[in-house]
Design a protein around this motif. Sequence first.
Motif, PDB file in Angstrom:
ATOM      1  N   GLU A 199     -46.581 -35.834 -27.190  1.00  0.00           N
ATOM      2  CA  GLU A 199     -47.839 -36.522 -27.283  1.00  0.00           C
ATOM      3  C   GLU A 199     -48.243 -38.228 -27.739  1.00  0.00           C
ATOM      4  O   GLU A 199     -48.827 -38.838 -27.066  1.00  0.00           O
ATOM      5  CB  GLU A 199     -48.800 -35.552 -28.288  1.00  0.00           C
ATOM      6  CG  GLU A 199     -48.951 -35.803 -29.792  1.00  0.00           C
ATOM      7  CD  GLU A 199     -47.282 -34.507 -30.468  1.00  0.00           C
ATOM      8  OE1 GLU A 199     -47.268 -34.796 -31.640  1.00  0.00           O
ATOM      9  OE2 GLU A 199     -46.776 -34.798 -29.586  1.00  0.00           O
ATOM     10  N   HIS A 200     -47.520 -39.092 -28.615  1.00  0.00           N
ATOM     11  CA  HIS A 200     -47.217 -39.879 -28.719  1.00  0.00           C
ATOM     12  C   HIS A 200     -46.188 -40.707 -28.153  1.00  0.00           C
ATOM     13  O   HIS A 200     -46.200 -42.156 -28.178  1.00  0.00           O
ATOM     14  CB  HIS A 200     -46.717 -40.532 -29.760  1.00  0.00           C
ATOM     15  CG  HIS A 200     -47.957 -39.783 -30.708  1.00  0.00           C
ATOM     16  ND1 HIS A 200     -48.794 -40.208 -30.914  1.00  0.00           N
ATOM     17  CD2 HIS A 200     -47.990 -37.935 -31.503  1.00  0.00           C
ATOM     18  CE1 HIS A 200     -49.502 -39.186 -32.381  1.00  0.00           C
ATOM     19  NE2 HIS A 200     -49.042 -37.940 -32.479  1.00  0.00           N
ATOM     20  N   GLY A 201     -46.170 -40.262 -27.086  1.00  0.00           N
ATOM     21  CA  GLY A 201     -45.013 -41.237 -25.857  1.00  0.00           C
ATOM     22  C   GLY A 201     -43.146 -41.114 -26.269  1.00  0.00           C
ATOM     23  O   GLY A 201     -42.599 -41.596 -25.799  1.00  0.00           O
ATOM     24  N   LEU A 202     -42.752 -40.060 -27.654  1.00  0.00           N
ATOM     25  CA  LEU A 202     -41.335 -40.321 -27.616  1.00  0.00           C
ATOM     26  C   LEU A 202     -41.579 -39.081 -28.725  1.00  0.00           C
ATOM     27  O   LEU A 202     -41.211 -37.836 -28.847  1.00  0.00           O
ATOM     28  CB  LEU A 202     -41.862 -40.938 -29.247  1.00  0.00           C
ATOM     29  CG  LEU A 202     -39.769 -41.733 -29.169  1.00  0.00           C
ATOM     30  CD1 LEU A 202     -39.378 -42.197 -28.584  1.00  0.00           C
ATOM     31  CD2 LEU A 202     -40.554 -41.905 -30.910  1.00  0.00           C
ATOM     32  N   PRO A 203     -40.544 -38.301 -27.234  1.00  0.00           N
ATOM     33  CA  PRO A 203     -39.708 -37.130 -27.507  1.00  0.00           C
ATOM     34  C   PRO A 203     -38.542 -36.570 -29.156  1.00  0.00           C
ATOM     35  O   PRO A 203     -38.155 -37.778 -28.811  1.00  0.00           O
ATOM     36  CB  PRO A 203     -39.518 -36.042 -26.223  1.00  0.00           C
ATOM     37  CG  PRO A 203     -39.635 -37.310 -25.334  1.00  0.00           C
ATOM     38  CD  PRO A 203     -40.432 -38.488 -25.635  1.00  0.00           C
ATOM     39  N   VAL A 204     -38.783 -35.982 -30.068  1.00  0.00           N
ATOM     40  CA  VAL A 204     -38.142 -35.831 -30.892  1.00  0.00           C
ATOM     41  C   VAL A 204     -37.324 -34.568 -31.012  1.00  0.00           C
ATOM     42  O   VAL A 204     -37.519 -33.454 -29.684  1.00  0.00           O
ATOM     43  CB  VAL A 204     -38.872 -35.034 -31.991  1.00  0.00           C
ATOM     44  CG1 VAL A 204     -37.727 -35.156 -33.394  1.00  0.00           C
ATOM     45  CG2 VAL A 204     -39.895 -36.100 -32.584  1.00  0.00           C
TER      46      VAL A 204
END
Length: 343
Positions: free
Chosen positions: A305-310
């Motif tokens: 959702e912030h553009g950085l999959p974890v």
Amino acid sequence: MRAVIYTRPGDSSVLRLVEREAAGPGAGEVRVRIVRAGVNPTDWKSRSGGFGKQAFPEVVPGQDGSGVVDAVGFGVTGVAVGDRVWTMLAQHTRPGGTAQESVVLPAENVTALPDTASFDVGAALGVPAVTAHRALTTSEDGPDRLAPDALAGLTVLVPGGAGAVGNAAIQLARWAGAFVISTVSTDWKAALATAAGAHHTVNYREGDPATAIRDLAPDGVDIVVEVAPAQNLRLDLQVVKPRATIAIYASEGGGEVALGVGQALSANARLQWVLLYTVGRSALRAAADDITAALADGAFGVGEEHGLPVHHYPLERTSEAHTAVEQGVVGKVLIDVRETARS
């Protein structure tokens, strides 16, 4: 305590899990009980011998992490036992990084983690966010610190907006009021850059990217946060305005750059090289303070959702985490050193 170590350079198979006694902090140092550790390209490059001779007989990898201070040394002020913190440059000039349950660091290498920020976020800062901050604060006509509206009226171009540094640059630039454009190669990466906060994305594999960028920024780009100069420098010079800064922090796509003198002169642009390990203590402190302010404002996050999959790996699978980063996984790789109710 558990720690991941390597004693010789090589592929990720040289990493192994060991038990050892936790060290105590000396003067000016703190000990952090690590909850999450971040994995960056610099970790596997160092482990594989890409930076020259191994500096210590035994190395614990990992520059970045987050956790809780559980001991402080003589003379330490500004941080206390029980404080939630994030780390930077944990392994720089030291053999012990963050891929272990406790790490001893200079107090200046830890920064308070706001209560609203998760340990996942804290472990994803360090190398990516500090590098992005530096790239955004070295321009001739721009600010040397970031804060709301510090970049107002400026246009920032972020090639590779789906990468960790690119993502951090987009989030920080947007928080500071910049107009942000990102170049990407796929629709999925465009969606990630947009989630991070980019106002517009341009697929550099389609049409004429220089024209597309110029249509979005007719007066030209003020700052470029560049990941692949060998591939992109010619394009950068076509879209920047006079006195712009092209801040180069990596060499994806090749280590040699061909530069046409005429085009460079016409652009009247600055090429700013950004290597985190030698930027200087004042720049590191400014970055840590500004990034923490962005966290407190709720302007920086991780996750798709912030553009950085974890991508999470337990400590005993650190070798797999290194391999994932080495193979170019999109997103942020984190090592779950300890379980906690708050990620």
